[in-house]
Motif scaffolding. Structure first.
Motif, PDB file in Angstrom:
ATOM      1  N   ALA A  31      -2.239  -3.203  -2.838  1.00 50.51           N
ATOM      2  CA  ALA A  31      -1.987  -4.453  -3.560  1.00 50.51           C
ATOM      3  C   ALA A  31      -1.693  -4.186  -5.035  1.00 50.51           C
ATOM      4  O   ALA A  31      -0.792  -4.811  -5.616  1.00 50.51           O
ATOM      5  N   GLU A  32      -2.434  -3.286  -5.641  1.00 47.77           N
ATOM      6  CA  GLU A  32      -2.183  -2.964  -7.046  1.00 47.77           C
ATOM      7  C   GLU A  32      -0.791  -2.385  -7.228  1.00 47.77           C
ATOM      8  O   GLU A  32      -0.086  -2.729  -8.179  1.00 47.77           O
ATOM      9  N   LYS A  33      -0.366  -1.527  -6.303  1.00 48.59           N
ATOM     10  CA  LYS A  33       0.989  -0.964  -6.381  1.00 48.59           C
ATOM     11  C   LYS A  33       2.057  -2.043  -6.172  1.00 48.59           C
ATOM     12  O   LYS A  33       3.171  -1.899  -6.652  1.00 48.59           O
ATOM     13  N   ILE A 111      -3.543 -20.523   6.190  1.00 44.87           N
ATOM     14  CA  ILE A 111      -3.739 -19.257   6.897  1.00 44.87           C
ATOM     15  C   ILE A 111      -2.370 -18.616   7.109  1.00 44.87           C
ATOM     16  O   ILE A 111      -1.516 -19.156   7.818  1.00 44.87           O
ATOM     17  N   ALA A 112      -2.172 -17.480   6.477  1.00 44.97           N
ATOM     18  CA  ALA A 112      -0.874 -16.807   6.498  1.00 44.97           C
ATOM     19  C   ALA A 112      -0.678 -15.947   7.737  1.00 44.97           C
ATOM     20  O   ALA A 112       0.450 -15.741   8.168  1.00 44.97           O
ATOM     21  N   GLY A 113      -1.757 -15.430   8.317  1.00 42.63           N
ATOM     22  CA  GLY A 113      -1.622 -14.584   9.492  1.00 42.63           C
ATOM     23  C   GLY A 113      -2.825 -13.706   9.708  1.00 42.63           C
ATOM     24  O   GLY A 113      -3.887 -13.908   9.122  1.00 42.63           O
ATOM     25  N   ILE A 114      -2.625 -12.734  10.587  1.00 39.80           N
ATOM     26  CA  ILE A 114      -3.687 -11.821  11.006  1.00 39.80           C
ATOM     27  C   ILE A 114      -3.281 -10.394  10.662  1.00 39.80           C
ATOM     28  O   ILE A 114      -2.143  -9.998  10.900  1.00 39.80           O
ATOM     29  N   LEU A 115      -4.225  -9.649  10.109  1.00 32.52           N
ATOM     30  CA  LEU A 115      -4.061  -8.205   9.937  1.00 32.52           C
ATOM     31  C   LEU A 115      -5.021  -7.549  10.914  1.00 32.52           C
ATOM     32  O   LEU A 115      -6.237  -7.557  10.700  1.00 32.52           O
ATOM     33  N   GLN A 116      -4.479  -7.038  12.003  1.00 27.78           N
ATOM     34  CA  GLN A 116      -5.297  -6.380  13.014  1.00 27.78           C
ATOM     35  C   GLN A 116      -5.516  -4.936  12.590  1.00 27.78           C
ATOM     36  O   GLN A 116      -4.560  -4.187  12.396  1.00 27.78           O
ATOM     37  N   LYS A 117      -6.780  -4.565  12.383  1.00 29.06           N
ATOM     38  CA  LYS A 117      -7.112  -3.190  11.983  1.00 29.06           C
ATOM     39  C   LYS A 117      -7.144  -2.304  13.224  1.00 29.06           C
ATOM     40  O   LYS A 117      -7.585  -2.759  14.266  1.00 29.06           O
ATOM     41  N   PRO A 118      -6.712  -1.089  13.129  1.00 24.93           N
ATOM     42  CA  PRO A 118      -6.155  -0.472  11.921  1.00 24.93           C
ATOM     43  C   PRO A 118      -4.726  -0.966  11.687  1.00 24.93           C
ATOM     44  O   PRO A 118      -3.942  -1.088  12.617  1.00 24.93           O
ATOM     45  N   VAL A 119      -4.419  -1.270  10.458  1.00 19.36           N
ATOM     46  CA  VAL A 119      -3.077  -1.705  10.076  1.00 19.36           C
ATOM     47  C   VAL A 119      -2.386  -0.523   9.402  1.00 19.36           C
ATOM     48  O   VAL A 119      -3.025   0.236   8.666  1.00 19.36           O
ATOM     49  N   ASP A 126       4.378  -4.062   3.381  1.00 17.84           N
ATOM     50  CA  ASP A 126       5.390  -5.089   3.632  1.00 17.84           C
ATOM     51  C   ASP A 126       4.817  -6.494   3.510  1.00 17.84           C
ATOM     52  O   ASP A 126       5.435  -7.382   2.926  1.00 17.84           O
ATOM     53  N   ILE A 127       3.626  -6.698   4.066  1.00 19.09           N
ATOM     54  CA  ILE A 127       2.995  -8.020   4.021  1.00 19.09           C
ATOM     55  C   ILE A 127       2.666  -8.409   2.584  1.00 19.09           C
ATOM     56  O   ILE A 127       2.949  -9.527   2.154  1.00 19.09           O
ATOM     57  N   LEU A 128       2.083  -7.495   1.830  1.00 16.64           N
ATOM     58  CA  LEU A 128       1.705  -7.813   0.457  1.00 16.64           C
ATOM     59  C   LEU A 128       2.934  -8.014  -0.438  1.00 16.64           C
ATOM     60  O   LEU A 128       2.925  -8.866  -1.323  1.00 16.64           O
ATOM     61  N   THR A 129       3.979  -7.271  -0.196  1.00 13.38           N
ATOM     62  CA  THR A 129       5.212  -7.458  -0.954  1.00 13.38           C
ATOM     63  C   THR A 129       5.836  -8.808  -0.624  1.00 13.38           C
ATOM     64  O   THR A 129       6.251  -9.555  -1.513  1.00 13.38           O
ATOM     65  N   ALA A 130       5.871  -9.151   0.657  1.00 14.28           N
ATOM     66  CA  ALA A 130       6.452 -10.431   1.089  1.00 14.28           C
ATOM     67  C   ALA A 130       5.621 -11.621   0.621  1.00 14.28           C
ATOM     68  O   ALA A 130       6.151 -12.721   0.450  1.00 14.28           O
ATOM     69  N   ALA A 131       4.322 -11.416   0.409  1.00 12.26           N
ATOM     70  CA  ALA A 131       3.436 -12.515   0.011  1.00 12.26           C
ATOM     71  C   ALA A 131       3.500 -12.831  -1.473  1.00 12.26           C
ATOM     72  O   ALA A 131       2.940 -13.832  -1.910  1.00 12.26           O
ATOM     73  N   ARG A 132       4.205 -12.025  -2.244  1.00  9.82           N
ATOM     74  CA  ARG A 132       4.310 -12.288  -3.686  1.00  9.82           C
ATOM     75  C   ARG A 132       5.073 -13.580  -3.925  1.00  9.82           C
ATOM     76  O   ARG A 132       5.910 -13.963  -3.125  1.00  9.82           O
ATOM     77  N   PRO A 133       4.790 -14.265  -5.020  1.00  8.03           N
ATOM     78  CA  PRO A 133       5.513 -15.506  -5.335  1.00  8.03           C
ATOM     79  C   PRO A 133       7.022 -15.298  -5.287  1.00  8.03           C
ATOM     80  O   PRO A 133       7.529 -14.286  -5.711  1.00  8.03           O
ATOM     81  N   GLY A 134       7.705 -16.278  -4.722  1.00 10.82           N
ATOM     82  CA  GLY A 134       9.150 -16.200  -4.577  1.00 10.82           C
ATOM     83  C   GLY A 134       9.592 -15.587  -3.273  1.00 10.82           C
ATOM     84  O   GLY A 134      10.762 -15.627  -2.921  1.00 10.82           O
ATOM     85  N   SER A 135       8.661 -15.011  -2.521  1.00  9.37           N
ATOM     86  CA  SER A 135       8.959 -14.438  -1.215  1.00  9.37           C
ATOM     87  C   SER A 135       8.372 -15.344  -0.146  1.00  9.37           C
ATOM     88  O   SER A 135       7.466 -16.116  -0.389  1.00  9.37           O
ATOM     89  N   SER A 136       8.864 -15.203   1.059  1.00 11.15           N
ATOM     90  CA  SER A 136       8.296 -15.943   2.185  1.00 11.15           C
ATOM     91  C   SER A 136       7.268 -15.067   2.867  1.00 11.15           C
ATOM     92  O   SER A 136       7.482 -13.887   3.076  1.00 11.15           O
ATOM     93  N   LEU A 137       6.126 -15.671   3.218  1.00 15.63           N
ATOM     94  CA  LEU A 137       5.134 -14.928   3.972  1.00 15.63           C
ATOM     95  C   LEU A 137       5.633 -14.696   5.379  1.00 15.63           C
ATOM     96  O   LEU A 137       6.285 -15.561   5.958  1.00 15.63           O
TER      97      LEU A 137
END
Length: 142
Positions: A31-33, A111-119, A126-137
């Motif tokens: 997430a930080e990256k 609720i945006a979705g499920i992250l099934q571990k191990p992910v 990809d999920i964290l990049t897509a979740a940024r403002p201006g992107s679609s989850l």
């Protein structure tokens, strides 16, 4: 579903709660990256405190934890009026994760979705990049 909007100069905020500190730390690094300001906790009480003070845009919520069931935290989030996008995380039954999604959505949570571990690292990135403002989850995996 989308995250609440912030100004361009303020990085989006993500709150991660997971009793497995190594996995939480992995989410934090990715997430930080991806440009997020991150807070990490393994405590339900810490989670509640951080929700109030940190005001996350995105929450990654483990639903199977020893101190308190993540479903209780979903109920608490709904009761507190949270507008954050929420990813349900679990290494357990996908059926339990789908039930958590339904409970959260029925209570008005984003609720945006499920992250099934191990992910995989690529999927998480990809999920964290897509979740940024201006992107679609991405669509929920339910």
């Amino acid at each position: 579903m989308s995250m609440p909007s912030r100004t361009a100069s303020v990085p989006p905020r993500i709150l991660v709660i997971d009793d497995h500190r190594d996995f939480g730390a992995l989410v934090q690094r990715v997430a930080e990256k991806a440009g997020y300001m991150v807070r990490l906790t393994d405590s339900p009480d810490g989670f509640r405190d951080l929700c109030a003070t940190f005001q996350p845009d995105l929450i990654c919520l483990d639903i199977v934890m020893p101190q308190e069931d993540g479903i209780e935290l979903i109920r608490w989030l709904a009761g507190s009026g949270s507008r954050a996008a929420v990813y349900i995380m679990t290494g357990h039954s996908p059926a339990f994760a789908r039930a958590a999604v339904e409970i959260g959505r029925s209570r008005g949570l984003n609720i945006a979705g499920i992250l099934q571990k191990p992910v995989s690292l690529a999927t998480l990135r990809d999920i964290l990049t897509a979740a940024r403002p201006g992107s679609s989850l991405p669509a929920a995996a339910d």
